[in-house]
Structure formats: structure tokens, C-alpha cells
Design a protein around this motif. Sequence first.
Motif, short mmCIF file in Angstrom:
data_model
loop_
_atom_site.label_atom_id
_atom_site.label_comp_id
_atom_site.label_asym_id
_atom_site.label_seq_id
_atom_site.Cartn_x
_atom_site.Cartn_y
_atom_site.Cartn_z
N GLU A 43 0.87 -1.17 0.00
CA GLU A 43 0.00 0.00 0.00
C GLU A 43 0.91 1.22 0.00
O GLU A 43 2.07 1.13 0.40
CB GLU A 43 -0.90 0.02 1.24
CG GLU A 43 -1.96 -1.05 1.22
CD GLU A 43 -2.91 -0.92 2.40
OE1 GLU A 43 -2.74 0.00 3.22
OE2 GLU A 43 -3.80 -1.77 2.50
N TYR A 44 0.38 2.34 -0.42
CA TYR A 44 1.19 3.54 -0.52
C TYR A 44 0.56 4.67 0.27
O TYR A 44 -0.66 4.81 0.33
CB TYR A 44 1.35 3.94 -1.99
CG TYR A 44 2.11 2.90 -2.75
CD1 TYR A 44 3.48 2.98 -2.89
CD2 TYR A 44 1.46 1.79 -3.30
CE1 TYR A 44 4.21 2.01 -3.56
CE2 TYR A 44 2.18 0.80 -3.96
CZ TYR A 44 3.54 0.92 -4.10
OH TYR A 44 4.25 -0.05 -4.74
N ASP A 45 1.39 5.48 0.87
CA ASP A 45 0.95 6.63 1.63
C ASP A 45 0.66 7.76 0.65
O ASP A 45 1.58 8.31 0.04
CB ASP A 45 2.04 7.02 2.62
CG ASP A 45 1.63 8.15 3.53
OD1 ASP A 45 0.62 8.82 3.24
OD2 ASP A 45 2.33 8.36 4.53
N ARG A 46 -0.59 8.11 0.50
CA ARG A 46 -0.98 9.15 -0.46
C ARG A 46 -0.50 10.54 -0.04
O ARG A 46 -0.51 11.46 -0.84
CB ARG A 46 -2.48 9.15 -0.66
CG ARG A 46 -2.97 7.88 -1.32
CD ARG A 46 -4.40 8.06 -1.81
NE ARG A 46 -4.94 6.81 -2.31
CZ ARG A 46 -4.74 6.34 -3.53
NH1 ARG A 46 -3.99 7.00 -4.37
NH2 ARG A 46 -5.29 5.20 -3.90
N ALA A 47 -0.07 10.71 1.19
CA ALA A 47 0.44 12.00 1.65
C ALA A 47 1.81 12.30 1.06
O ALA A 47 2.24 13.45 1.02
CB ALA A 47 0.51 12.03 3.17
N CYS A 48 2.51 11.27 0.59
CA CYS A 48 3.83 11.47 -0.01
C CYS A 48 3.68 11.86 -1.47
O CYS A 48 2.78 11.38 -2.16
CB CYS A 48 4.65 10.18 0.06
SG CYS A 48 5.11 9.70 1.71
N THR A 52 8.09 10.00 -4.41
CA THR A 52 8.73 9.55 -3.19
C THR A 52 7.77 8.75 -2.31
O THR A 52 7.93 8.68 -1.10
CB THR A 52 9.26 10.75 -2.37
OG1 THR A 52 8.15 11.59 -2.03
CG2 THR A 52 10.30 11.52 -3.11
N SER A 53 6.76 8.14 -2.92
CA SER A 53 5.75 7.39 -2.16
C SER A 53 6.39 6.35 -1.26
O SER A 53 7.32 5.65 -1.66
CB SER A 53 4.77 6.70 -3.10
OG SER A 53 4.01 7.66 -3.78
N ALA A 54 5.89 6.26 -0.06
CA ALA A 54 6.37 5.25 0.87
C ALA A 54 5.71 3.92 0.56
O ALA A 54 4.50 3.82 0.51
CB ALA A 54 6.05 5.68 2.31
N MET A 55 6.50 2.90 0.30
CA MET A 55 5.97 1.57 0.02
C MET A 55 5.93 0.82 1.34
O MET A 55 6.94 0.67 2.01
CB MET A 55 6.87 0.84 -0.99
CG MET A 55 6.33 -0.47 -1.44
SD MET A 55 7.22 -1.16 -2.85
CE MET A 55 8.87 -1.27 -2.25
N ILE A 56 4.75 0.36 1.70
CA ILE A 56 4.55 -0.28 2.99
C ILE A 56 4.11 -1.73 2.78
O ILE A 56 2.99 -1.96 2.32
CB ILE A 56 3.48 0.46 3.81
CG1 ILE A 56 3.86 1.94 3.94
CG2 ILE A 56 3.29 -0.18 5.17
CD1 ILE A 56 2.77 2.83 4.42
N PRO A 57 4.98 -2.72 3.03
CA PRO A 57 4.53 -4.12 2.91
C PRO A 57 3.40 -4.39 3.89
O PRO A 57 3.44 -3.95 5.04
CB PRO A 57 5.77 -4.93 3.28
CG PRO A 57 6.91 -4.00 3.14
CD PRO A 57 6.37 -2.63 3.43
#
Length: 58
Positions: A43-48, A52-57
Motif C-alpha cells: 500500500e502507498y501513503d498518499r500523503a507522499c 517519493t511514495s512510501a511503500m509499505i509491505p
Amino acid sequence: MKTLTTWQDFAGQTGAAVTTWNYNDAGVLVSKRYHDNKGPDYEYDRACPSNTSAMIPM
């Protein structure tokens, strides 16, 4: 790259293991699956910002 095949015995062509990366329609990585069909979903943090989206396993 969508898939990668690795071999335990390349010369004998035995022990193949395929890793698959799955992307959504926008081309964003959503999951990775190993030869046993297990692996992380992402999932990705839409705030980034998109570059530079944060990839979160998950």
C-alpha cells in the motif's frame, strides 16, 4: 520486469522458481509473489509526493 525465474540447477533446467511482481493500471507495484504464491502486498501513503511514495509491505 514482471517475472524472474531462478534455478537450483540451471544446466539441468530443474528447480525453477518464478517470482512475479504485480502492478495496478497506473503501473504501481501492488504485490510480489514467490513460487509458492506467497509474498507481500503493498500500500502507498498518499500523503507522499508520487515520486517519493512510501511503500509499505502489508
